[in-house]
Design a protein around this motif. Structure first.
Motif, short mmCIF file in Angstrom:
data_model
loop_
_atom_site.label_atom_id
_atom_site.label_comp_id
_atom_site.label_asym_id
_atom_site.label_seq_id
_atom_site.Cartn_x
_atom_site.Cartn_y
_atom_site.Cartn_z
N SER A 1 -13.69 -8.36 4.84
CA SER A 1 -13.16 -7.10 4.33
C SER A 1 -12.39 -7.33 3.05
O SER A 1 -12.03 -8.47 2.72
N ILE B 1 -6.10 3.09 -3.60
CA ILE B 1 -6.47 2.09 -2.61
C ILE B 1 -7.97 2.21 -2.40
O ILE B 1 -8.48 3.29 -2.08
N ARG B 2 -8.68 1.11 -2.58
CA ARG B 2 -10.12 1.07 -2.32
C ARG B 2 -10.37 -0.02 -1.29
O ARG B 2 -9.94 -1.16 -1.48
N GLU B 3 -11.06 0.34 -0.23
CA GLU B 3 -11.19 -0.59 0.90
C GLU B 3 -12.61 -0.63 1.41
O GLU B 3 -13.26 0.40 1.59
N LYS C 1 -9.34 -5.11 0.38
CA LYS C 1 -8.55 -3.92 0.05
C LYS C 1 -7.99 -4.14 -1.35
O LYS C 1 -7.29 -5.11 -1.62
N GLU D 1 0.82 -1.21 0.00
CA GLU D 1 0.00 0.00 0.00
C GLU D 1 0.86 1.26 0.00
O GLU D 1 0.42 2.32 -0.48
N PRO E 1 -10.70 1.62 9.07
CA PRO E 1 -9.44 1.11 8.51
C PRO E 1 -8.21 1.80 9.09
O PRO E 1 -8.26 2.98 9.49
N ALA F 1 -14.57 -1.84 4.74
CA ALA F 1 -14.29 -2.17 6.14
C ALA F 1 -15.61 -2.51 6.84
O ALA F 1 -16.42 -1.61 7.10
N VAL G 1 -12.84 4.68 0.74
CA VAL G 1 -13.24 3.74 1.79
C VAL G 1 -14.75 3.64 1.86
O VAL G 1 -15.45 4.66 1.89
#
Length: 279
Positions: A212, A103-105, A214, A97, A112, A107, A161
């Protein structure tokens, strides 16, 4: 011709090892695909090693030396390149990362790490290890906060996010800690540094109910996806799996509240936590 020098652990060992791998491969006149065949991995994986987004495993290093004729260089330096301040199951993802452009996450259960406050991170780590010495918790929190420095850059990486409503309502560290944590997330969103959406309970069942995810994109390496469970984690580069999970994230975002409505909900919940703290 002199061989490569051993790596200096104070530099960026992973990047240096990757650069040496690329040079050694090119000296042998091998493509990433052809080297991958000899190492029993994909050419994509070789590219990720060269870009420093994946780790060279200790059990693979002797074979790399044998194929490339590097006289034990990769076996000697593999340990230095793999040193990390992060838990083994997460180290590779954390280091990936750091070089990601996007970055797509999603949670589902907690805020996060990249957008946590120190107090929230401390509460999470203490819950993970209730009997750990305070010095160990301090070290873990410091490592988590080091990751958040990625956001000091005003534009890169793009961080998007999707927070499950459960992550906002799970009281982690007490009401004051939650109020501060939510205000921090809201502040990042208001400064346009992070895209934040909330997936409300009213959205019902969805494709990522089992955990989850990422997703990470890079300038010079294929995308990766990271899955995490209790003390376990896996980094995946299979194009079909990555494509499927990109669709999963897009559907989650489509089902979530808009960024504006999400921000309003997060700020309202921060106020509620503040109010309840002072009752």
């Amino acid at each position: 011709m002199p061989g490569p020098k051993d790596l200096d652990p104070s530099s960026s060992p992973r990047a240096l090892l990757g650069a040496e791998l690329r040079h050694a491969r090119e000296r042998k006149g091998l493509s990433q695909e052809s080297l991958g065949l000899k190492l029993f991995v994909s050419g994509t994986f070789v590219g990720q090693l060269e870009a420093g987004t994946r780790r060279l495993r200790p059990d693979m290093a002797p074979l790399v030396d044998e194929v490339l004729g590097t006289n034990g260089f990769f076996e000697r330096n593999c340990e230095a390149a793999n040193k990390s301040r992060y838990p083994e199951h997460f180290a590779e993802a954390a280091e990936a990362e750091a070089t990601a452009t996007e970055i797509r996450e999603y949670a589902p259960l907690l805020i996060p790490g990249l957008v946590q406050t120190p107090e929230y991170a401390r509460a999470v780590n203490r819950a993970y290890a209730p009997t750990a010495p305070e010095e160990t918790i301090d070290e873990w929190v410091e490592g988590r906060m080091a990751r958040t420095r990625l956001l000091h850059n005003p534009t890169t990486p793009l961080l998007w996010v999707v927070l499950d409503e459960a992550a906002l309502r799970r009281e982690t560290g007490g009401r004051a800690v939650m109020a501060q944590a939510l205000r921090h997330v809201a502040g990042l969103a208001r400064r346009s540094r992070v895209i934040v959406q909330v997936l409300p309970f009213s959205a019902g069942a969805h494709m990522a109910m089992e955990g989850s995810l990422k997703l990470m994109d890079f300038d010079d390496a294929p995308p990766l996806v990271y899955f995490e469970g209790v003390r376990v984690g896996r980094l995946e580069d299979d194009p079909a799996i990555v494509a499927q999970l990109k669709l999963t994230f897009e559907l989650l975002a489509a089902s979530a509240l808009s960024p504006q409505k999400s921000l309003a909900l997060i700020e309202a919940m921060a106020q509620d936590y503040d109010h309840e703290e002072h009752l």
